[in-house]
Design a protein around this motif. Sequence first.
Motif, PDB file in Angstrom:
ATOM      1  N   ALA A  82       8.763   9.935  -0.999  1.00  0.00           N
ATOM      2  CA  ALA A  82       9.049  11.304  -0.718  1.00  0.00           C
ATOM      3  C   ALA A  82       9.130  11.516   0.800  1.00  0.00           C
ATOM      4  O   ALA A  82       9.681  12.437   1.187  1.00  0.00           O
ATOM      5  N   GLY A  83       8.599  10.469   1.598  1.00  0.00           N
ATOM      6  CA  GLY A  83       8.649  10.620   3.070  1.00  0.00           C
ATOM      7  C   GLY A  83       7.391  11.433   3.787  1.00  0.00           C
ATOM      8  O   GLY A  83       6.306  11.710   3.064  1.00  0.00           O
ATOM      9  N   VAL A  84       7.545  11.383   5.155  1.00  0.00           N
ATOM     10  CA  VAL A  84       6.529  11.920   5.923  1.00  0.00           C
ATOM     11  C   VAL A  84       5.962  13.485   5.883  1.00  0.00           C
ATOM     12  O   VAL A  84       5.007  13.628   5.728  1.00  0.00           O
ATOM     13  N   VAL A  85       7.009  14.252   5.515  1.00  0.00           N
ATOM     14  CA  VAL A  85       6.724  15.719   5.645  1.00  0.00           C
ATOM     15  C   VAL A  85       5.955  16.088   4.380  1.00  0.00           C
ATOM     16  O   VAL A  85       4.779  16.546   4.324  1.00  0.00           O
ATOM     17  N   LYS A  86       6.235  15.547   3.137  1.00  0.00           N
ATOM     18  CA  LYS A  86       5.830  15.863   1.977  1.00  0.00           C
ATOM     19  C   LYS A  86       4.393  15.313   1.934  1.00  0.00           C
ATOM     20  O   LYS A  86       3.457  15.484   1.260  1.00  0.00           O
ATOM     21  N   THR A  87       4.154  14.046   2.703  1.00  0.00           N
ATOM     22  CA  THR A  87       2.716  13.292   2.654  1.00  0.00           C
ATOM     23  C   THR A  87       1.805  14.011   3.702  1.00  0.00           C
ATOM     24  O   THR A  87       0.636  14.213   3.310  1.00  0.00           O
ATOM     25  N   ARG A  88       2.368  14.600   4.720  1.00  0.00           N
ATOM     26  CA  ARG A  88       1.582  15.288   5.673  1.00  0.00           C
ATOM     27  C   ARG A  88       1.056  16.755   4.861  1.00  0.00           C
ATOM     28  O   ARG A  88      -0.076  17.044   5.107  1.00  0.00           O
ATOM     29  N   ALA A  89       2.027  17.318   4.180  1.00  0.00           N
ATOM     30  CA  ALA A  89       1.576  18.509   3.694  1.00  0.00           C
ATOM     31  C   ALA A  89       0.554  18.140   2.413  1.00  0.00           C
ATOM     32  O   ALA A  89      -0.456  19.061   2.345  1.00  0.00           O
ATOM     33  N   LEU A  90       0.780  17.086   1.850  1.00  0.00           N
ATOM     34  CA  LEU A  90      -0.371  16.789   1.088  1.00  0.00           C
ATOM     35  C   LEU A  90      -1.834  16.488   1.448  1.00  0.00           C
ATOM     36  O   LEU A  90      -2.652  17.190   0.875  1.00  0.00           O
ATOM     37  N   ILE A  91      -1.845  15.741   2.499  1.00  0.00           N
ATOM     38  CA  ILE A  91      -3.028  15.597   3.341  1.00  0.00           C
ATOM     39  C   ILE A  91      -3.637  17.000   3.784  1.00  0.00           C
ATOM     40  O   ILE A  91      -4.960  16.982   3.265  1.00  0.00           O
ATOM     41  N   ILE A  92      -3.074  17.511   4.406  1.00  0.00           N
ATOM     42  CA  ILE A  92      -3.465  19.080   4.958  1.00  0.00           C
ATOM     43  C   ILE A  92      -4.004  19.787   3.712  1.00  0.00           C
ATOM     44  O   ILE A  92      -5.118  20.430   3.760  1.00  0.00           O
TER      45      ILE A  92
END
Length: 681
Positions: A82-92
Amino acid sequence: MNLYLSLIIELVFLALSILILFNIRKKIGLIPLYVLLGALQYLQVLSGNISVQLFEKYTMFPSSSIVFSALLFALLLIYIKAGVVKTRALIIGIVITNFVLAILFGTSYFQELELGILNPTNVHSISDINFEHFLYGTVLLLFDSLLLIILYQFLMSKIKKIHYLLVIFISLAITLIFDSLAFTLGLNYNNTDFLNILLSQLIVKTILAVVFSIILYCYLIYIDKEKSQVSFITTQERDIFSIIKYKRHIKNLQNEKKLVEEKLSSKIGTTLNNISDGFVSLDANGCYTYVNNKAGEFLGKTPESLIGKHIWTEFPKEIGQPFYEVYHRAINTQQTQYVETYYEPLSKWFENRFYPSKLGVAIYFIDKTDQKSTEIILDRNNRNIENILNTIGDAIFVKNDKSEIILVNNAFCDIFNLSRDAILGKTLFDKVTPKEQEVFLKVDREVLANGIENVNEETLTIKGEYTRFISTKKTRFIDNDGKKYLIGITRDITDRVIAEKRLKESEKYLDNIINNIGDPIFVKDEQGQFLLANKSFYDFFGSSKEEVIGETFAKEIPLHLRNYYLKDDEKVLTTGVEVVNERRVTRKNGDVKYIYTKKTRFIDENGKKYLIGIIRDVTALKSVEIELEKHKNNLEQVVKIRTEELDTQNKELQRINKLFVGRELKMIELKNIIKELQAKK
């Protein structure tokens, strides 16, 4: 054993849940997966009291490790796909969720203590959580997530030759080992069992790194259908620290992209409306999203009236027709499809091309009515000619004056085992031997020059692999423009030639076998004439082949024996009962021979009867029998004489025996008289 089984079920359940939710993200979105992952950190803390003893020395908490490893597994999956943006959103989102849960459960915990519901020394509530561990684990999770993504991207960007499974394993293994070290050092450093706790953490998480790496690799490579997307995501050149760098100009780029797309769409729309062919696009539900002017004209409706309408609602008569089937084939296969259809309302033929995508289908169609009418007539004529030629079993070909083939039938293609495309326009001389090339070309030139039909039996060696025997008839044809053509008909006579050759070989082979048999053998027909005899037969009777074959041979023997033999022959041919007899014959040179003859019947597939005979010379055996008979008679005479002599001797012995017995009796009588006289005296 039940605990280990429960742990395996837990691992499989978590992995499958994550993969299933991720796989159906296009239908339900990623929110359900995010909710599941947000709860995993809390579940990890709750499962921290489930322990297992390894080697009766190491205390492990595998359930907690499984939950935490599953969280990192899901995080890496989302980053890859899914890429960086969705990963960052998941972590946060996970970090914020954990802090909120910590505050809520902490507040509840202290309220229960104040009210006296819980005993601080013996707490068994669901809110029984070590908040120090929970908060520390949440902060550590943030660092673990960043470390996992940075490690993965570093391996993908900097180390090109490493296997993809190894990339996933190294990323997960290092992150889990780091987490074990950091967690144990931070919370259990002063614990007397520190070393055992650390070793148990390292063992469990290394095993889990192997298991989850294999699961993720198999899903990406073998199960996920978007293989091209996987390839792109796993090989793209991202920045190693892209997960912690926020690119502010993303929104500007998106706006710029939107403007470019709008301009491009406007230009495309203008272009499509000016072309002479029809073009429509439909969304994934089959509703029109674009119709150009020509398509509206072809369909008999305005483009505006079709936008948003369902294709099969507007054109229900097409359901079940070729256009309908190809449309669905394009959607199902996601491959470009082509079909020519007749649209009855307009009495027109259209060439339709379907270009599918995940967003829908684009259809491009051309009016081919005039061209199709001409093609139908030509195709019908050509098909009739082809059908006539292809029903002929012999190979048919037509050559031009350069010996280039311009027409063939199926039988000709079969001979060379080539398609029409590989034959037409070629001479095929390169497919045969040089000698055959010379013969074929010579005949072609002669027929084209003088117009005299040629029929020739010749060999045909295809690609140097095998040789066929063919009979070819070639004749000349001259069209209205004076062009000369060679028309040929070739018949494969290989089977016939081989059969003839085999027949000759079989006859020769049979003759050799029969002629090497020591006993005379013969075959007669129903008229008693000899059809076959071997060398032993000719030698035995002192006759030649010419004197025997076609004759009855009965004239060579006396009349009484002739009738006897013919009667035997007739009996065998009529009844089929085998006849065996023994006879004395006198050969031409006067030798007397005794022969043993066996006769039997054979009926061929046509019902013809034949008599097969085998003769064995038993003269020597007969001589032995005669000699034995003589010896037998002599022996019987000797036995008789010896028997008479023995009888005479036996009688003499009996007479002598009687004399001796009488004398003994006289002696006994005299002794008795003497005794009496002595007694008186």
